[in-house]
Write a protein that holds these residues in place. Structure first.
Motif, PDB file in Angstrom:
ATOM      1  N   ILE A 121      -3.121  -8.521 -17.129  1.00 60.21           N
ATOM      2  CA  ILE A 121      -3.817  -8.709 -15.853  1.00 60.21           C
ATOM      3  C   ILE A 121      -2.847  -9.171 -14.769  1.00 60.21           C
ATOM      4  CG2 ILE A 121      -5.568 -10.080 -14.664  1.00 60.21           C
ATOM      5  CD1 ILE A 121      -7.159 -10.099 -17.263  1.00 60.21           C
ATOM      6  N   LEU A 122      -1.957 -10.096 -15.125  1.00 61.72           N
ATOM      7  CA  LEU A 122      -0.985 -10.590 -14.151  1.00 61.72           C
ATOM      8  C   LEU A 122      -0.061  -9.473 -13.672  1.00 61.72           C
ATOM      9  CD1 LEU A 122      -0.013 -14.060 -15.675  1.00 61.72           C
ATOM     10  CD2 LEU A 122      -1.439 -13.610 -13.668  1.00 61.72           C
ATOM     11  N   LEU A 123       0.347  -8.596 -14.585  1.00 63.61           N
ATOM     12  CA  LEU A 123       1.202  -7.490 -14.201  1.00 63.61           C
ATOM     13  C   LEU A 123       0.488  -6.528 -13.262  1.00 63.61           C
ATOM     14  CD1 LEU A 123       3.049  -6.654 -17.549  1.00 63.61           C
ATOM     15  CD2 LEU A 123       4.033  -7.663 -15.491  1.00 63.61           C
ATOM     16  N   ILE A 124      -0.761  -6.244 -13.562  1.00 62.32           N
ATOM     17  CA  ILE A 124      -1.529  -5.341 -12.702  1.00 62.32           C
ATOM     18  C   ILE A 124      -1.693  -5.939 -11.309  1.00 62.32           C
ATOM     19  CG2 ILE A 124      -3.779  -4.262 -12.367  1.00 62.32           C
ATOM     20  CD1 ILE A 124      -4.005  -4.020 -15.404  1.00 62.32           C
ATOM     21  N   VAL A 125      -2.030  -7.219 -11.249  1.00 59.34           N
ATOM     22  CA  VAL A 125      -2.198  -7.885  -9.945  1.00 59.34           C
ATOM     23  C   VAL A 125      -0.877  -7.914  -9.181  1.00 59.34           C
ATOM     24  CG1 VAL A 125      -2.735 -10.077  -8.839  1.00 59.34           C
ATOM     25  CG2 VAL A 125      -4.161  -9.263 -10.725  1.00 59.34           C
ATOM     26  N   ALA A 126       0.226  -8.173  -9.875  1.00 65.60           N
ATOM     27  CA  ALA A 126       1.540  -8.231  -9.214  1.00 65.60           C
ATOM     28  C   ALA A 126       1.913  -6.878  -8.627  1.00 65.60           C
ATOM     29  CB  ALA A 126       2.599  -8.697 -10.206  1.00 65.60           C
ATOM     30  N   PHE A 127       1.729  -5.815  -9.397  1.00 67.24           N
ATOM     31  CA  PHE A 127       2.055  -4.487  -8.887  1.00 67.24           C
ATOM     32  C   PHE A 127       1.139  -4.102  -7.733  1.00 67.24           C
ATOM     33  CE2 PHE A 127       4.450  -3.636 -12.845  1.00 67.24           C
ATOM     34  CZ  PHE A 127       5.557  -3.021 -12.292  1.00 67.24           C
ATOM     35  N   ALA A 128      -0.137  -4.467  -7.822  1.00 66.68           N
ATOM     36  CA  ALA A 128      -1.067  -4.138  -6.737  1.00 66.68           C
ATOM     37  C   ALA A 128      -0.696  -4.872  -5.452  1.00 66.68           C
ATOM     38  CB  ALA A 128      -2.494  -4.486  -7.157  1.00 66.68           C
ATOM     39  N   MET A 129      -0.356  -6.164  -5.549  1.00 64.61           N
ATOM     40  CA  MET A 129       0.011  -6.938  -4.368  1.00 64.61           C
ATOM     41  C   MET A 129       1.314  -6.433  -3.766  1.00 64.61           C
ATOM     42  SD  MET A 129      -1.015 -10.838  -5.467  1.00 64.61           S
ATOM     43  CE  MET A 129      -0.354 -11.460  -3.910  1.00 64.61           C
ATOM     44  N   CYS A 130       2.295  -6.169  -4.611  1.00 65.38           N
ATOM     45  CA  CYS A 130       3.578  -5.676  -4.109  1.00 65.38           C
ATOM     46  C   CYS A 130       3.428  -4.302  -3.460  1.00 65.38           C
ATOM     47  CB  CYS A 130       4.599  -5.615  -5.235  1.00 65.38           C
ATOM     48  SG  CYS A 130       5.176  -7.238  -5.803  1.00 65.38           S
ATOM     49  N   SER A 131       2.591  -3.457  -4.046  1.00 63.83           N
ATOM     50  CA  SER A 131       2.377  -2.135  -3.454  1.00 63.83           C
ATOM     51  C   SER A 131       1.695  -2.248  -2.094  1.00 63.83           C
ATOM     52  CB  SER A 131       1.539  -1.266  -4.391  1.00 63.83           C
ATOM     53  OG  SER A 131       2.216  -1.041  -5.605  1.00 63.83           O
ATOM     54  N   SER A 132       0.725  -3.169  -1.990  1.00 63.36           N
ATOM     55  CA  SER A 132       0.045  -3.355  -0.718  1.00 63.36           C
ATOM     56  C   SER A 132       0.994  -3.891   0.353  1.00 63.36           C
ATOM     57  CB  SER A 132      -1.134  -4.313  -0.904  1.00 63.36           C
ATOM     58  OG  SER A 132      -1.786  -4.569   0.325  1.00 63.36           O
ATOM     59  N   LEU A 133       1.804  -4.893  -0.003  1.00 66.20           N
ATOM     60  CA  LEU A 133       2.767  -5.441   0.953  1.00 66.20           C
ATOM     61  C   LEU A 133       3.825  -4.410   1.331  1.00 66.20           C
ATOM     62  CD1 LEU A 133       3.288  -9.036  -0.517  1.00 66.20           C
ATOM     63  CD2 LEU A 133       2.133  -8.426   1.627  1.00 66.20           C
ATOM     64  N   ALA A 134       4.283  -3.643   0.341  1.00 64.64           N
ATOM     65  CA  ALA A 134       5.292  -2.622   0.623  1.00 64.64           C
ATOM     66  C   ALA A 134       4.745  -1.550   1.559  1.00 64.64           C
ATOM     67  CB  ALA A 134       5.762  -1.985  -0.681  1.00 64.64           C
ATOM     68  N   PHE A 135       3.471  -1.178   1.372  1.00 65.80           N
ATOM     69  CA  PHE A 135       2.852  -0.185   2.254  1.00 65.80           C
ATOM     70  C   PHE A 135       2.806  -0.700   3.685  1.00 65.80           C
ATOM     71  CE2 PHE A 135      -0.625   1.752   4.502  1.00 65.80           C
ATOM     72  CZ  PHE A 135      -0.566   3.089   4.158  1.00 65.80           C
ATOM     73  N   SER A 136       2.315  -1.939   3.865  1.00 66.66           N
ATOM     74  CA  SER A 136       2.179  -2.485   5.224  1.00 66.66           C
ATOM     75  C   SER A 136       3.529  -2.671   5.901  1.00 66.66           C
ATOM     76  CB  SER A 136       1.422  -3.813   5.174  1.00 66.66           C
ATOM     77  OG  SER A 136       2.129  -4.763   4.398  1.00 66.66           O
ATOM     78  N   ARG A 137       4.527  -3.139   5.168  1.00 64.33           N
ATOM     79  CA  ARG A 137       5.841  -3.357   5.772  1.00 64.33           C
ATOM     80  C   ARG A 137       6.545  -2.041   6.077  1.00 64.33           C
ATOM     81  NH1 ARG A 137       8.400  -8.700   2.690  1.00 64.33           N
ATOM     82  NH2 ARG A 137       6.604 -10.070   3.089  1.00 64.33           N
ATOM     83  N   THR A 138       6.387  -1.067   5.195  1.00 65.08           N
ATOM     84  CA  THR A 138       6.984   0.236   5.461  1.00 65.08           C
ATOM     85  C   THR A 138       6.323   0.896   6.660  1.00 65.08           C
ATOM     86  OG1 THR A 138       7.490   0.508   3.111  1.00 65.08           O
ATOM     87  CG2 THR A 138       7.528   2.489   4.469  1.00 65.08           C
ATOM     88  N   TRP A 139       5.020   0.804   6.744  1.00 64.87           N
ATOM     89  CA  TRP A 139       4.281   1.383   7.870  1.00 64.87           C
ATOM     90  C   TRP A 139       4.679   0.705   9.178  1.00 64.87           C
ATOM     91  CZ3 TRP A 139       1.005   5.534   7.822  1.00 64.87           C
ATOM     92  CH2 TRP A 139       0.262   5.764   8.987  1.00 64.87           C
ATOM     93  N   ALA A 140       4.812  -0.614   9.152  1.00 63.11           N
ATOM     94  CA  ALA A 140       5.226  -1.327  10.369  1.00 63.11           C
ATOM     95  C   ALA A 140       6.642  -0.956  10.773  1.00 63.11           C
ATOM     96  CB  ALA A 140       5.123  -2.833  10.139  1.00 63.11           C
ATOM     97  N   GLY A 141       7.505  -0.660   9.793  1.00 63.32           N
ATOM     98  CA  GLY A 141       8.873  -0.280  10.112  1.00 63.32           C
ATOM     99  C   GLY A 141       8.979   1.039  10.846  1.00 63.32           C
ATOM    100  N   TYR A 142       7.927   1.864  10.794  1.00 71.91           N
ATOM    101  CA  TYR A 142       7.936   3.128  11.516  1.00 71.91           C
ATOM    102  C   TYR A 142       7.573   2.968  12.982  1.00 71.91           C
ATOM    103  CZ  TYR A 142       8.045   5.249   6.874  1.00 71.91           C
ATOM    104  OH  TYR A 142       8.397   5.610   5.590  1.00 71.91           O
ATOM    105  N   THR A 143       7.070   1.811  13.370  1.00 72.28           N
ATOM    106  CA  THR A 143       6.646   1.607  14.751  1.00 72.28           C
ATOM    107  C   THR A 143       7.452   0.548  15.485  1.00 72.28           C
ATOM    108  OG1 THR A 143       4.963   0.017  13.995  1.00 72.28           O
ATOM    109  CG2 THR A 143       4.282   2.312  14.228  1.00 72.28           C
ATOM    110  N   ARG A 144       8.221  -0.258  14.779  1.00 68.93           N
ATOM    111  CA  ARG A 144       9.057  -1.253  15.452  1.00 68.93           C
ATOM    112  C   ARG A 144      10.281  -1.560  14.605  1.00 68.93           C
ATOM    113  NH1 ARG A 144       4.764  -4.546  13.494  1.00 68.93           N
ATOM    114  NH2 ARG A 144       5.450  -6.095  11.964  1.00 68.93           N
ATOM    115  N   ARG A 145      11.323  -1.993  15.285  1.00 71.72           N
ATOM    116  CA  ARG A 145      12.563  -2.330  14.614  1.00 71.72           C
ATOM    117  C   ARG A 145      12.394  -3.608  13.803  1.00 71.72           C
ATOM    118  NH1 ARG A 145      16.151   1.790  14.156  1.00 71.72           N
ATOM    119  NH2 ARG A 145      16.319   2.939  16.130  1.00 71.72           N
ATOM    120  N   PRO A 146      13.097  -3.720  12.663  1.00 71.13           N
ATOM    121  CA  PRO A 146      13.015  -4.964  11.885  1.00 71.13           C
ATOM    122  C   PRO A 146      13.589  -6.129  12.671  1.00 71.13           C
ATOM    123  CG  PRO A 146      14.744  -3.538  11.031  1.00 71.13           C
ATOM    124  CD  PRO A 146      13.976  -2.724  12.029  1.00 71.13           C
TER     125      PRO A 146
END
Length: 204
Positions: free
Chosen positions: A99-124
């Motif tokens: 369960i911990l592994l599933i939650v960790a991968f889900a959270m990391c995937s969600s954060l990675a999606f949001s940060r990658t998407w934000a990187g397409y609209t503004r500079r880091p």
């Protein structure tokens, strides 16, 4: 008459040259008396080059192919994670760990999606723009999250490719601003010849 010597360029001469990218638009591409196109050069985007400027050179085909490739890679990643999960289940590591592994991968995937998407609209964020109390460990942490949540990165790239080349809006905004600054500087240097003659007459 002395013969002209072909002296090798000095490091200072080799360092001269037009800047690259929208941020170095000062006198970029200028050629005095040569008649070449002057002004800042657009910054290339990976897999697209500078075709995003006028959507030429198979721009639409590249977008469609890269979007399909990103979604296919994401599907393959899901399959690999499922096989890994089944391997942990066979090893009887315990339900809590699964369960911990599933939650960790889900959270990391969600954060990675949001940060990658934000990187397409503004500079880091640059290090000098951070608050004095923050540390420089934000970038490595972000890279680690994107590595673990690679599914979010692939999905963000694929979804963005359905709209435009990832990062196109950011590059276009910066390019248009660079062109505008270049034209204002060029106009200020050139000026109006009639106005200059008028000012000279008044001084006399």
């Amino acid at each position: 008459m002395e013969e002209a010597r072909n002296e090798p360029p000095t490091p200072r001469d080799r360092g001269r040259g037009p800047g690259r990218g929208p941020g170095s638009d000062r006198d970029a591409g200028e050629r005095s008396g040569s008649g070449e196109r002057s002004g800042p050069a657009p910054e290339p985007i990976r897999f697209y080059g500078t075709s995003w400027v006028d959507h030429s050179g198979g721009y639409a085909a590249r977008r469609a192919g890269l979007a399909l490739g990103a979604f296919a890679a994401a599907a393959l990643g899901v399959l690999v994670l499922r096989l890994a999960h089944e391997g942990l289940a066979l090893a009887e590591t315990g339900g809590l760990i699964n369960i911990l592994l599933i939650v960790a991968f889900a959270m990391c995937s969600s954060l990675a999606f949001s940060r990658t998407w934000a990187g397409y609209t503004r500079r880091p964020e640059r290090p000098e723009d951070r608050d004095p109390g923050t540390t420089g460990s934000a970038a490595p942490g972000s890279q680690g999250i994107k590595l673990i949540g690679f599914l979010g990165v692939l999905l963000a790239y694929g979804v963005r490719s359905l709209v435009e080349a990832p990062g196109e809006r950011l590059h276009r905004t910066e390019y248009e601003q660079a062109v505008s600054r270049y034209q204002r500087r060029r106009g200020a240097r050139t000026g109006n010849p009639a106005a200059r003659r008028d000012r000279r007459g008044r001084k006399r």
